[in-house]
Design an enzyme around this catalytic site. Sequence first.
Site, PDB file in Angstrom:
ATOM      1  N   GLY A  96       2.495  -7.503 -43.795  1.00 20.00           N
ATOM      2  CA  GLY A  96       3.368  -7.223 -43.565  1.00 20.00           C
ATOM      3  C   GLY A  96       3.962  -8.028 -44.759  1.00 20.00           C
ATOM      4  O   GLY A  96       4.553  -6.997 -45.395  1.00 20.00           O
TER       5      GLY A  96
ATOM      6  N   MET B  58      -1.699  -6.038 -28.576  1.00 17.22           N
ATOM      7  CA  MET B  58      -1.799  -7.214 -28.186  1.00 17.22           C
ATOM      8  C   MET B  58      -1.235  -6.558 -26.837  1.00 17.22           C
ATOM      9  O   MET B  58       0.384  -7.530 -26.508  1.00 17.22           O
ATOM     10  CB  MET B  58      -0.474  -7.978 -29.421  1.00 17.22           C
ATOM     11  CG  MET B  58      -1.967  -8.586 -30.590  1.00 17.22           C
ATOM     12  SD  MET B  58      -0.802  -8.688 -31.698  1.00 17.22           S
ATOM     13  CE  MET B  58      -0.699  -7.011 -32.185  1.00 17.22           C
TER      14      MET B  58
ATOM     15  N   ASP C 123      -5.995  -9.865 -40.331  1.00 18.56           N
ATOM     16  CA  ASP C 123      -5.022  -9.446 -39.891  1.00 18.56           C
ATOM     17  C   ASP C 123      -4.049 -11.297 -39.658  1.00 18.56           C
ATOM     18  O   ASP C 123      -4.516 -11.705 -39.207  1.00 18.56           O
ATOM     19  CB  ASP C 123      -4.514  -9.016 -38.789  1.00 18.56           C
ATOM     20  CG  ASP C 123      -3.220  -8.375 -38.552  1.00 18.56           C
ATOM     21  OD1 ASP C 123      -2.320  -8.675 -38.699  1.00 18.56           O
ATOM     22  OD2 ASP C 123      -2.880  -7.818 -37.386  1.00 18.56           O
ATOM     23  N   GLY C 124      -3.223 -11.208 -40.501  1.00 15.24           N
ATOM     24  CA  GLY C 124      -2.369 -12.291 -40.621  1.00 15.24           C
ATOM     25  C   GLY C 124      -1.811 -13.539 -42.010  1.00 15.24           C
ATOM     26  O   GLY C 124      -3.159 -14.360 -42.453  1.00 15.24           O
ATOM     27  N   GLY C 125      -0.789 -13.831 -42.564  1.00 12.15           N
ATOM     28  CA  GLY C 125      -0.678 -14.488 -43.749  1.00 12.15           C
ATOM     29  C   GLY C 125      -1.470 -13.909 -45.032  1.00 12.15           C
ATOM     30  O   GLY C 125      -2.178 -15.336 -45.177  1.00 12.15           O
TER      31      GLY C 125
ATOM     32  N   SER D  49       1.671  -3.340 -42.199  1.00 14.50           N
ATOM     33  CA  SER D  49       1.993  -3.335 -40.799  1.00 14.50           C
ATOM     34  C   SER D  49       3.414  -3.381 -41.107  1.00 14.50           C
ATOM     35  O   SER D  49       4.115  -3.918 -41.232  1.00 14.50           O
ATOM     36  CB  SER D  49       1.589  -4.921 -39.937  1.00 14.50           C
ATOM     37  OG  SER D  49       3.314  -5.085 -39.083  1.00 14.50           O
TER      38      SER D  49
ATOM     39  N   HIS E 141      -0.603   0.071 -39.868  1.00 15.52           N
ATOM     40  CA  HIS E 141      -0.988  -0.943 -38.940  1.00 15.52           C
ATOM     41  C   HIS E 141       0.370  -1.449 -38.071  1.00 15.52           C
ATOM     42  O   HIS E 141       1.395  -0.973 -38.453  1.00 15.52           O
ATOM     43  CB  HIS E 141      -1.318  -2.217 -39.644  1.00 15.52           C
ATOM     44  CG  HIS E 141      -2.213  -3.605 -38.563  1.00 15.52           C
ATOM     45  ND1 HIS E 141      -2.698  -3.763 -38.103  1.00 15.52           N
ATOM     46  CD2 HIS E 141      -1.443  -4.414 -37.696  1.00 15.52           C
ATOM     47  CE1 HIS E 141      -3.383  -4.235 -37.559  1.00 15.52           C
ATOM     48  NE2 HIS E 141      -1.961  -5.460 -37.374  1.00 15.52           N
TER      49      HIS E 141
ATOM     50  N   ASP F 131       1.996  -2.867 -34.848  1.00 13.76           N
ATOM     51  CA  ASP F 131       1.297  -3.971 -33.629  1.00 13.76           C
ATOM     52  C   ASP F 131       2.294  -4.191 -32.349  1.00 13.76           C
ATOM     53  O   ASP F 131       3.176  -3.400 -32.760  1.00 13.76           O
ATOM     54  CB  ASP F 131       1.965  -5.314 -34.972  1.00 13.76           C
ATOM     55  CG  ASP F 131       0.927  -5.652 -35.336  1.00 13.76           C
ATOM     56  OD1 ASP F 131      -0.301  -5.356 -35.161  1.00 13.76           O
ATOM     57  OD2 ASP F 131       1.920  -6.202 -36.234  1.00 13.76           O
TER      58      ASP F 131
ATOM     59  N   MET G  75      -8.208 -12.573 -36.395  1.00 15.74           N
ATOM     60  CA  MET G  75      -7.035 -12.844 -36.623  1.00 15.74           C
ATOM     61  C   MET G  75      -6.670 -13.888 -37.726  1.00 15.74           C
ATOM     62  O   MET G  75      -7.778 -15.110 -37.038  1.00 15.74           O
ATOM     63  CB  MET G  75      -6.156 -12.833 -34.918  1.00 15.74           C
ATOM     64  CG  MET G  75      -5.686 -12.369 -34.185  1.00 15.74           C
ATOM     65  SD  MET G  75      -4.847 -10.864 -35.177  1.00 15.74           S
ATOM     66  CE  MET G  75      -3.112 -11.672 -35.261  1.00 15.74           C
TER      67      MET G  75
ATOM     68  N   HIS H 264      -2.524  -2.061 -32.642  1.00 12.17           N
ATOM     69  CA  HIS H 264      -3.219  -3.030 -32.647  1.00 12.17           C
ATOM     70  C   HIS H 264      -2.909  -4.106 -31.103  1.00 12.17           C
ATOM     71  O   HIS H 264      -1.175  -4.320 -31.209  1.00 12.17           O
ATOM     72  CB  HIS H 264      -2.969  -4.233 -34.129  1.00 12.17           C
ATOM     73  CG  HIS H 264      -3.118  -5.731 -33.627  1.00 12.17           C
ATOM     74  ND1 HIS H 264      -2.896  -6.724 -34.397  1.00 12.17           N
ATOM     75  CD2 HIS H 264      -3.965  -6.358 -32.153  1.00 12.17           C
ATOM     76  CE1 HIS H 264      -3.456  -7.685 -34.256  1.00 12.17           C
ATOM     77  NE2 HIS H 264      -3.547  -7.546 -32.435  1.00 12.17           N
TER      78      HIS H 264
ATOM     79  N   GLY I  17       1.437 -12.421 -32.241  1.00 15.88           N
ATOM     80  CA  GLY I  17       2.570 -12.505 -32.017  1.00 15.88           C
ATOM     81  C   GLY I  17       3.992 -12.504 -32.959  1.00 15.88           C
ATOM     82  O   GLY I  17       4.686 -11.597 -32.553  1.00 15.88           O
ATOM     83  N   PHE I  18       3.471 -12.655 -33.859  1.00 16.96           N
ATOM     84  CA  PHE I  18       4.882 -13.065 -35.244  1.00 16.96           C
ATOM     85  C   PHE I  18       4.102 -12.456 -36.149  1.00 16.96           C
ATOM     86  O   PHE I  18       2.856 -12.687 -36.628  1.00 16.96           O
ATOM     87  CB  PHE I  18       5.750 -13.542 -34.920  1.00 16.96           C
ATOM     88  CG  PHE I  18       6.465 -14.355 -33.520  1.00 16.96           C
ATOM     89  CD1 PHE I  18       7.419 -13.686 -33.278  1.00 16.96           C
ATOM     90  CD2 PHE I  18       5.752 -15.587 -33.044  1.00 16.96           C
ATOM     91  CE1 PHE I  18       7.839 -14.307 -31.846  1.00 16.96           C
ATOM     92  CE2 PHE I  18       5.731 -15.842 -31.576  1.00 16.96           C
ATOM     93  CZ  PHE I  18       7.238 -14.947 -31.077  1.00 16.96           C
TER      94      PHE I  18
ATOM     95  N   MET J 262       3.283  -5.152 -28.758  1.00 11.82           N
ATOM     96  CA  MET J 262       3.458  -6.789 -27.862  1.00 11.82           C
ATOM     97  C   MET J 262       4.435  -6.300 -26.812  1.00 11.82           C
ATOM     98  O   MET J 262       5.088  -5.389 -27.022  1.00 11.82           O
ATOM     99  CB  MET J 262       3.745  -7.098 -29.126  1.00 11.82           C
ATOM    100  CG  MET J 262       3.161  -7.882 -30.458  1.00 11.82           C
ATOM    101  SD  MET J 262       4.839  -9.472 -31.581  1.00 11.82           S
ATOM    102  CE  MET J 262       3.086  -8.957 -32.918  1.00 11.82           C
TER     103      MET J 262
HETATM  104  C1  DX5 Z   1       0.981 -10.738 -35.686  1.00 18.18           C
HETATM  105  C2  DX5 Z   1       0.544  -8.918 -36.487  1.00 18.18           C
HETATM  106  C3  DX5 Z   1       0.156  -9.319 -37.176  1.00 18.18           C
HETATM  107  C4  DX5 Z   1       1.677  -8.691 -38.438  1.00 18.18           C
HETATM  108  C5  DX5 Z   1       0.953 -10.109 -39.665  1.00 18.18           C
HETATM  109  O1  DX5 Z   1       0.583 -10.880 -34.174  1.00 18.18           O
HETATM  110  O2  DX5 Z   1      -0.843  -8.658 -35.619  1.00 18.18           O
HETATM  111  O3  DX5 Z   1       0.163  -7.927 -37.929  1.00 18.18           O
HETATM  112  O4  DX5 Z   1       2.470  -8.161 -38.499  1.00 18.18           O
HETATM  113  O5  DX5 Z   1       2.060 -10.358 -40.166  1.00 18.18           O
HETATM  114  P1  DX5 Z   1       2.335 -11.047 -41.821  1.00 18.18           P
HETATM  115  O6  DX5 Z   1       1.338  -9.753 -42.753  1.00 18.18           O
HETATM  116  O7  DX5 Z   1       3.773 -11.154 -41.951  1.00 18.18           O
HETATM  117  O8  DX5 Z   1       1.591 -11.986 -41.374  1.00 18.18           O
HETATM  118 ZN    ZN Z   2      -1.847  -6.808 -36.258  1.00 14.34          ZN
END
Ligand code: DX5
Ligand code: ZN
Length: 223
Positions: free
Chosen positions: A201, A72, A179-181, A12, A37, A39, A141, A70, A146-147, A41
């Site tokens: 990311g 959002m 996606d995420g963490g 990401s 990827h 993102d 997710m 992606h 969001g972050f 927003m």
């Molecule tokens: C969150 C995004 C993710 C995010 C992942 O809303 O959709 O793609 O950037 O970031 P990490 O890998 O740091 O959790």
């Molecule tokens: Zn994403």
Amino acid sequence: MSGKRQIKIAPSILASDFARLGEEVRSLDKAGADYIHIDVMDGHFVPNITIGPDLVKALRPHTSKTFDVHLMISPVDLYIDAFARAGANIISFHPEAGAHPHRTVQAIRAAGAKPGLVLNPGTPLEALDPLIGDIDLVLVMSVNPGFGGQSFIESQLARIASIRKRIDATGRDIELEVDGGINFDTAPRAIAAGADVLVAGTATFKGGETAYARNIATLRGDA
Ligand code: DX5
Ligand code: ZN
């Protein structure tokens, strides 16, 4: 499903150096990223503002890898053509973002991109049922959107496994992206639960440019 699945890594760019985005995308390409990827927003559907279609267009000449966009944002439909024209290959959206998710799937397909459906940690899996025959990707997710940099929500592992079963039951070629963490600890567990594509990311960019290739290979399970 038989045999070993080919795992893809989708860094990401949210975690990249925004002042050097073109170079960052070229580095990710060289480092073995499968998808890029992106993102998007809007500060309305999620509490953060990031990237628009003009930036996607500006990045397009820097790589021929798949742009995994992606969204959002709400509304979604209004912006699909702009992102497809800018070079998005996959366009994923959240069913909560509009009243007519099936129409959104059709619009993404008509624009020449592959449609993906995103399930938030709190979205019932049933949201998938009416659309599973028409989409090319499910994005689960494992944080609330969001972050970047949030912690993986463990309860999503069971949901990944149950989505894997639903996908396999269709016999269709649908990718399961998480996606995420995602990090060196959670990546193998997401893969074991049934993921094909991992968004990363923070874990991709950790250690700077010289570490990207190693990070991507380790996340994929190759290193
Ligand atoms: C969150 C995004 C993710 C995010 C992942 O809303 O959709 O793609 O950037 O970031 P990490 O890998 O740091 O959790
Ligand atoms: Zn994403």
